[in-house]
Design an enzyme around this catalytic site. Structure first.
Site, PDB file in Angstrom:
ATOM      1  N   PHE A 154       0.847  -1.189   0.000  1.00 46.61           N
ATOM      2  CA  PHE A 154       0.000   0.000   0.000  1.00 46.61           C
ATOM      3  C   PHE A 154       0.882   1.237   0.000  1.00 46.61           C
ATOM      4  O   PHE A 154       1.821   1.344   0.804  1.00 46.61           O
ATOM      5  CB  PHE A 154      -0.929   0.041   1.212  1.00 46.61           C
ATOM      6  CG  PHE A 154      -1.926   1.157   1.149  1.00 46.61           C
ATOM      7  CD1 PHE A 154      -3.122   0.992   0.484  1.00 46.61           C
ATOM      8  CD2 PHE A 154      -1.645   2.392   1.724  1.00 46.61           C
ATOM      9  CE1 PHE A 154      -4.036   2.035   0.395  1.00 46.61           C
ATOM     10  CE2 PHE A 154      -2.547   3.433   1.644  1.00 46.61           C
ATOM     11  CZ  PHE A 154      -3.754   3.257   0.979  1.00 46.61           C
TER      12      PHE A 154
ATOM     13  N   GLU B 268      -9.161   7.094   1.830  1.00 45.25           N
ATOM     14  CA  GLU B 268      -7.742   7.343   1.562  1.00 45.25           C
ATOM     15  C   GLU B 268      -7.417   8.779   1.973  1.00 45.25           C
ATOM     16  O   GLU B 268      -7.374   9.671   1.138  1.00 45.25           O
ATOM     17  CB  GLU B 268      -7.382   7.111   0.091  1.00 45.25           C
ATOM     18  CG  GLU B 268      -7.130   5.676  -0.295  1.00 45.25           C
ATOM     19  CD  GLU B 268      -8.405   4.893  -0.575  1.00 45.25           C
ATOM     20  OE1 GLU B 268      -8.326   3.673  -0.754  1.00 45.25           O
ATOM     21  OE2 GLU B 268      -9.501   5.501  -0.592  1.00 45.25           O
ATOM     22  N   SER B 269      -7.246   8.997   3.274  1.00 44.29           N
ATOM     23  CA  SER B 269      -6.765  10.252   3.855  1.00 44.29           C
ATOM     24  C   SER B 269      -7.863  11.273   4.144  1.00 44.29           C
ATOM     25  O   SER B 269      -8.859  10.920   4.748  1.00 44.29           O
ATOM     26  CB  SER B 269      -5.603  10.823   3.034  1.00 44.29           C
ATOM     27  OG  SER B 269      -4.538   9.877   2.983  1.00 44.29           O
TER      28      SER B 269
ATOM     29  N   CYS C 199      -3.989   9.091  -0.490  1.00 41.62           N
ATOM     30  CA  CYS C 199      -2.892   8.140  -0.613  1.00 41.62           C
ATOM     31  C   CYS C 199      -3.288   7.005  -1.550  1.00 41.62           C
ATOM     32  O   CYS C 199      -4.274   7.085  -2.276  1.00 41.62           O
ATOM     33  CB  CYS C 199      -2.511   7.612   0.766  1.00 41.62           C
ATOM     34  SG  CYS C 199      -3.895   6.865   1.666  1.00 41.62           S
TER      35      CYS C 199
ATOM     36  N   PHE D 239      -8.457   1.406  10.637  1.00 39.86           N
ATOM     37  CA  PHE D 239      -8.869   0.511   9.566  1.00 39.86           C
ATOM     38  C   PHE D 239      -8.641  -0.954   9.973  1.00 39.86           C
ATOM     39  O   PHE D 239      -7.881  -1.253  10.886  1.00 39.86           O
ATOM     40  CB  PHE D 239      -8.092   0.822   8.285  1.00 39.86           C
ATOM     41  CG  PHE D 239      -8.450   2.144   7.672  1.00 39.86           C
ATOM     42  CD1 PHE D 239      -9.446   2.235   6.709  1.00 39.86           C
ATOM     43  CD2 PHE D 239      -7.799   3.308   8.057  1.00 39.86           C
ATOM     44  CE1 PHE D 239      -9.778   3.460   6.151  1.00 39.86           C
ATOM     45  CE2 PHE D 239      -8.121   4.528   7.504  1.00 39.86           C
ATOM     46  CZ  PHE D 239      -9.114   4.618   6.541  1.00 39.86           C
TER      47      PHE D 239
ATOM     48  N   SER E  92      -6.276   6.917  10.354  1.00 40.29           N
ATOM     49  CA  SER E  92      -6.413   8.291   9.871  1.00 40.29           C
ATOM     50  C   SER E  92      -7.093   9.133  10.935  1.00 40.29           C
ATOM     51  O   SER E  92      -7.957   8.649  11.669  1.00 40.29           O
ATOM     52  CB  SER E  92      -7.242   8.350   8.584  1.00 40.29           C
ATOM     53  OG  SER E  92      -6.544   7.809   7.488  1.00 40.29           O
TER      54      SER E  92
ATOM     55  N   HIS F  77      -1.930  10.417   9.008  1.00 37.27           N
ATOM     56  CA  HIS F  77      -2.288   9.185   8.300  1.00 37.27           C
ATOM     57  C   HIS F  77      -1.144   8.188   8.429  1.00 37.27           C
ATOM     58  O   HIS F  77       0.019   8.553   8.258  1.00 37.27           O
ATOM     59  CB  HIS F  77      -2.608   9.486   6.843  1.00 37.27           C
ATOM     60  CG  HIS F  77      -3.710  10.492   6.707  1.00 37.27           C
ATOM     61  ND1 HIS F  77      -5.029  10.167   6.897  1.00 37.27           N
ATOM     62  CD2 HIS F  77      -3.667  11.822   6.464  1.00 37.27           C
ATOM     63  CE1 HIS F  77      -5.771  11.252   6.768  1.00 37.27           C
ATOM     64  NE2 HIS F  77      -4.972  12.268   6.506  1.00 37.27           N
TER      65      HIS F  77
ATOM     66  N   GLU G 235       2.567  -1.192   8.119  1.00 40.59           N
ATOM     67  CA  GLU G 235       3.279  -2.426   7.767  1.00 40.59           C
ATOM     68  C   GLU G 235       4.792  -2.198   7.696  1.00 40.59           C
ATOM     69  O   GLU G 235       5.255  -1.225   7.091  1.00 40.59           O
ATOM     70  CB  GLU G 235       2.794  -2.965   6.424  1.00 40.59           C
ATOM     71  CG  GLU G 235       1.384  -3.534   6.456  1.00 40.59           C
ATOM     72  CD  GLU G 235       0.328  -2.495   6.100  1.00 40.59           C
ATOM     73  OE1 GLU G 235      -0.729  -2.871   5.581  1.00 40.59           O
ATOM     74  OE2 GLU G 235       0.569  -1.291   6.333  1.00 40.59           O
TER      75      GLU G 235
END
Length: 377
Positions: free
Chosen positions: A24, A81-82, A96, A267, A273, A287, A291
């Protein structure tokens, strides 16, 4: 940031490796646009644009609204996404993954003109760090040159810059040159933004002006962090926390800038976020892609300060990055106008040593870029 993005829908081929499917891109594309006050429409306001129209605009970007908070000064949206922030005449979109941020430019200008009541564009900034996996992006974001060409199709006076080492960590910026020296700079073709879209040629009446008045104080600080401590990043997984609130409190994010009303989201199975807004209209947004193989954290705020050293220290102490980039934009009337001198003297911040620093001066803003690494690496 959404951790369940399906990369098979991007430019990656059906033969993409298993590694691709588990990657990601945390690095965001950041678009900020200021619209000029409209003397003939004192009630012009971007917050007049209704929610269904924002939903449709974000669909072109390939993301959606998850959560929403507002006060009298600003509307703040947590996205899949953000984030997106909407105030009276400033609009910010930060996305993102493999989102297509610039694809929303034409519909945004149309909404600003037809719904919000604006006819003039005051300023525009598009910026991002270099991608970790640029080959997984889709048009018009497959490279900075492509992004610049796309923006140049709207604006004759755009300027593109890259700061830092372009073969390592760097930061790209596209902004508008307003001429300097008091000259008014207008767009071509009768001052219209003209470009071709899939269904034909669309003209959006959106003039670019140079204000002769002193601007309102404005500043933005970004801290973009990579190679983060795995133990810190574990907080932003469902293995350790059940909710965004729990992750916010356990990590100490709520202490970074006191007085912020926080809207956070954790998430599944990982990723985080948050937006924070204050009564004054200041915002902060964070954000996190946790991983280990591609960890990334971004922090951004427009809180005004004549010194950001303490804030930078609090942020990096919270997340423990191996490397980070700091950028500070400040206009001439901002309390942060002289922050470049502070960063110039911050050669070392705790365990982090500065490896690069650059300064840029634009007609209305000064920009400072600095890159730090945890030593002895």
């Amino acid at each position: 940031m959404a951790e369940n993005e399906d990369l098979s829908s991007s430019n990656s081929s059906s033969s993409s490796s298993r590694e691709d499917m588990h990657f990601f891109e945390g690095v965001e594309k950041l678009l900020e646009i200021w619209f000029a006050p409209n003397p003939s429409n004192k009630n012009a306001d971007l917050r007049k644009i209704p929610r269904p129209m924002w939903d449709a605009l974000l669909k072109t970007v390939r993301c959606e609204i998850i959560s929403f908070t507002r006060n009298e000064q600003i509307d703040a949206y947590v996205l899949s996404e953000s984030s997106m922030f909407v105030s009276k005449r400033r609009w910010i979109l930060k996305t993102c993954g493999s989102t297509t941020t610039l694809a929303c430019l034409e519909p945004l200008l149309r909404l600003a003109s037809e719904i919000a009541g604006y006819t003039e564009l005051e300023d525009l900034f598009y910026s991002r760090k270099n991608f970790k996996r640029p080959e997984l992006q889709v048009s018009p974001h497959r490279g900075f040159e492509e992004e610049v060409a796309f923006l140049d199709s709207f604006f004759d006076d755009g300027r593109a810059y890259s700061l830092g080492a372009v073969n390592r960590d760097c930061w790209h910026l596209y902004t508008l040159s307003r001429g300097g020296g008091g000259k008014q700079l207008l767009m071509n073709n009768n001052n219209n933004v003209n470009h071709h879209v899939a269904n034909g040629t669309t003209n959006v009446n959106m003039n670019l002006i140079e204000s002769l008045q002193l601007p309102d104080p404005d500043q933005t600080i970004e801290i973009l962090m990579t190679d983060l401590d795995p133990q810190v990043m574990a907080v932003f997984t469902k293995d350790v926390c059940n909710t965004g609130l729990e992750a916010t409190q356990k990590s100490g994010i709520h202490k970074l800038i006191p007085g912020m009303v926080i809207d956070d989201y954790l998430f599944d199975p990982c990723g985080y976020s948050m937006n924070g807004v204050s009564k004054s209209g200041c915002y902060m947004t964070i954000h996190i892609t946790p991983e280990p193989d591609f960890s990334y954290v971004s922090f951004e705020s427009n809180v005004a300060s004549s010194s950001y050293g303490d804030l930078i220290t609090r942020v990096i102490d919270t997340f423990q990055p191996g490397k980070f980039i700091v950028t500070v934009f400040a206009n001439k009337t901002s309390p942060a106008a002289n922050v470049s001198r502070e960063l110039e003297h911050l050669g070392t911040i705790a365990q982090w040593k500065r490896r690069d620093i650059q300064f840029s001066r634009f007609p209305t803003y000064d920009l400072t870029y600095a890159q730090y690494c945890k030593y002895p690496s």
